[in-house]
Structure formats: C-alpha cells, structure tokens
Design a protein around this motif. Structure first.
Motif, mmCIF file in Angstrom:
data_model
loop_
_atom_site.group_PDB
_atom_site.id
_atom_site.type_symbol
_atom_site.label_atom_id
_atom_site.label_comp_id
_atom_site.label_asym_id
_atom_site.label_seq_id
_atom_site.Cartn_x
_atom_site.Cartn_y
_atom_site.Cartn_z
ATOM 1 N N SER A 41 0.811 -1.217 0.000
ATOM 2 C CA SER A 41 0.000 0.000 0.000
ATOM 3 C C SER A 41 0.843 1.265 0.000
ATOM 4 C CB SER A 41 -0.939 0.006 1.205
ATOM 5 O OG SER A 41 -0.194 0.125 2.391
ATOM 6 N N GLY A 42 2.172 1.135 0.071
ATOM 7 C CA GLY A 42 3.034 2.300 -0.047
ATOM 8 C C GLY A 42 3.576 2.844 1.258
ATOM 9 N N MET A 43 3.342 2.176 2.366
ATOM 10 C CA MET A 43 3.868 2.642 3.648
ATOM 11 C C MET A 43 4.865 1.630 4.179
ATOM 12 S SD MET A 43 0.991 4.502 5.771
ATOM 13 C CE MET A 43 0.073 5.846 5.100
ATOM 14 N N GLY A 44 6.056 1.655 3.649
ATOM 15 C CA GLY A 44 7.075 0.698 4.042
ATOM 16 C C GLY A 44 7.987 1.184 5.148
ATOM 17 N N THR A 45 7.991 2.498 5.434
ATOM 18 C CA THR A 45 8.838 3.052 6.483
ATOM 19 C C THR A 45 7.960 3.494 7.641
ATOM 20 O OG1 THR A 45 10.394 3.825 4.827
ATOM 21 C CG2 THR A 45 10.568 4.785 7.021
ATOM 22 N N VAL A 46 8.100 2.834 8.777
ATOM 23 C CA VAL A 46 7.274 3.122 9.953
ATOM 24 C C VAL A 46 8.153 3.122 11.196
ATOM 25 C CG1 VAL A 46 5.196 2.092 8.962
ATOM 26 C CG2 VAL A 46 6.714 0.682 10.325
ATOM 27 N N TRP A 47 7.599 3.565 12.302
ATOM 28 C CA TRP A 47 8.281 3.426 13.578
ATOM 29 C C TRP A 47 7.490 2.442 14.425
ATOM 30 C CZ3 TRP A 47 6.258 5.060 18.335
ATOM 31 C CH2 TRP A 47 5.112 5.835 18.269
ATOM 32 N N LEU A 48 8.170 1.721 15.291
ATOM 33 C CA LEU A 48 7.578 0.659 16.078
ATOM 34 C C LEU A 48 7.017 1.217 17.377
ATOM 35 C CD1 LEU A 48 7.128 -2.415 16.407
ATOM 36 C CD2 LEU A 48 9.334 -2.497 17.546
ATOM 37 N N CYS A 49 5.708 1.120 17.553
ATOM 38 C CA CYS A 49 5.037 1.529 18.785
ATOM 39 C C CYS A 49 4.623 0.260 19.504
ATOM 40 C CB CYS A 49 3.833 2.409 18.477
ATOM 41 S SG CYS A 49 2.950 2.912 19.962
ATOM 42 N N ARG A 50 5.369 -0.109 20.527
ATOM 43 C CA ARG A 50 5.098 -1.366 21.214
ATOM 44 C C ARG A 50 4.360 -1.160 22.517
ATOM 45 N NH1 ARG A 50 9.392 -1.382 24.770
ATOM 46 N NH2 ARG A 50 11.065 -0.022 24.113
ATOM 47 N N GLY A 51 4.026 0.086 22.843
ATOM 48 C CA GLY A 51 3.301 0.364 24.078
ATOM 49 C C GLY A 51 4.147 0.031 25.288
ATOM 50 N N SER A 52 3.581 -0.716 26.216
ATOM 51 C CA SER A 52 4.316 -1.085 27.419
ATOM 52 C C SER A 52 5.053 -2.414 27.270
ATOM 53 C CB SER A 52 3.360 -1.175 28.604
ATOM 54 O OG SER A 52 2.402 -2.190 28.360
ATOM 55 N N LEU A 53 4.979 -3.029 26.092
ATOM 56 C CA LEU A 53 5.650 -4.309 25.869
ATOM 57 C C LEU A 53 7.146 -4.099 25.716
ATOM 58 C CD1 LEU A 53 3.204 -5.812 23.221
ATOM 59 C CD2 LEU A 53 3.306 -6.356 25.641
ATOM 60 N N ARG A 54 7.925 -4.987 26.311
ATOM 61 C CA ARG A 54 9.368 -4.910 26.167
ATOM 62 C C ARG A 54 9.776 -5.525 24.834
ATOM 63 N NH1 ARG A 54 11.308 -7.244 31.818
ATOM 64 N NH2 ARG A 54 13.057 -7.814 30.497
ATOM 65 N N TYR A 55 10.932 -5.098 24.321
ATOM 66 C CA TYR A 55 11.402 -5.585 23.020
ATOM 67 C C TYR A 55 12.077 -6.946 23.213
ATOM 68 C CZ TYR A 55 13.236 -5.430 18.304
ATOM 69 O OH TYR A 55 13.509 -5.712 16.994
ATOM 70 N N LEU A 56 11.266 -7.925 23.534
ATOM 71 C CA LEU A 56 11.723 -9.292 23.742
ATOM 72 C C LEU A 56 10.714 -10.236 23.118
ATOM 73 C CD1 LEU A 56 12.589 -9.158 27.537
ATOM 74 C CD2 LEU A 56 14.224 -9.172 25.684
ATOM 75 N N GLY A 57 11.109 -11.437 22.842
ATOM 76 C CA GLY A 57 10.204 -12.500 22.445
ATOM 77 C C GLY A 57 9.315 -12.176 21.268
ATOM 78 N N ILE A 58 8.023 -12.014 21.537
ATOM 79 C CA ILE A 58 7.025 -11.837 20.491
ATOM 80 C C ILE A 58 7.250 -10.546 19.713
ATOM 81 C CG2 ILE A 58 4.562 -11.399 20.126
ATOM 82 C CD1 ILE A 58 4.031 -13.456 22.332
ATOM 83 N N VAL A 59 7.511 -9.452 20.410
ATOM 84 C CA VAL A 59 7.711 -8.166 19.736
ATOM 85 C C VAL A 59 8.963 -8.215 18.860
ATOM 86 C CG1 VAL A 59 8.065 -5.698 20.079
ATOM 87 C CG2 VAL A 59 6.515 -6.938 21.570
ATOM 88 N N SER A 60 10.014 -8.812 19.365
ATOM 89 C CA SER A 60 11.252 -8.929 18.607
ATOM 90 C C SER A 60 11.065 -9.806 17.365
ATOM 91 C CB SER A 60 12.338 -9.521 19.500
ATOM 92 O OG SER A 60 13.503 -9.735 18.780
#
Length: 104
Positions: free
Chosen positions: A72-91
């Motif tokens: 759809s043309g939106m290939g550059t984004v920033w990751l908003c993970r909320g309160s989730l830590r950057y481990l496991g599923i998010v990673s």
C-alpha cells in the motif's frame, strides 16, 4: 505526552498488541483515522495456532502486515510497542517485518 503524539507528524506507526492467546499488528497512518494494514492471529485456525507456537505466530503476523503495508506504499514506519518490552514476540514480529521489506 504519549509516544504516538510525539511521532504523529513524522511517519506512520506500527502498533503491536499482544494477549495470552493472540498477537495483533496494525500500521496507522500519520494523519487521519483508520489503519493502512492489519494482521492478527485471531482469524488463524486453532490447530495452526497450537502447531506454530508463540514466536512463529508473531513472525507470521509480522510478515503479513509488512507485505500488506509495503504493497500500500507505507514501508517506512516506527515501532510503537506500548508497554511491551522488546523481547520474544515483539522482537520476532519486528524482525519478520524487516525481512519482508518494512523499514522500522
């Protein structure tokens, strides 16, 4: 001020949410209401969910949302993970999205 308000003007956001059973990812545009692309394990078959496991399900959701948003043309984004830590599923979701053409 929330993270979404700070980055709202610069580029779209990849929102990641997780529960005990499901993983959901959504690309929200800079302006306007709605989502460009979404992907979730909610529609996945129960047999498939049990066979894959948590990290593989997150990777499949990341791949699906990346393919849809790049198309759809939106290939550059920033990751908003909320309160989730950057481990496991998010990673796993973020790595899979990067492999399928999304720039985080």
């Amino acid at each position: 001020m929330s993270q979404l308000a700070v980055h709202k003007q610069s580029r779209p956001a990849l929102l990641v949410r997780s529960t005990h059973k499901h993983v959901m990812a959504m690309v929200k545009p800079c302006r306007g209401v709605g989502a460009v692309s979404t992907a979730s394990t909610h529609g996945m078959d129960k047999i498939m969910q049990r066979a894959l496991g948590g990290l593989a399900r997150a990777a499949s959701v990341g791949a699906l949302v990346a393919r849809r948003s790049v198309a759809s043309g939106m290939g550059t984004v920033w990751l908003c993970r909320g309160s989730l830590r950057y481990l496991g599923i998010v990673s796993a979701l973020a790595d899979s999205a990067r492999l399928h053409g999304m720039k985080l």
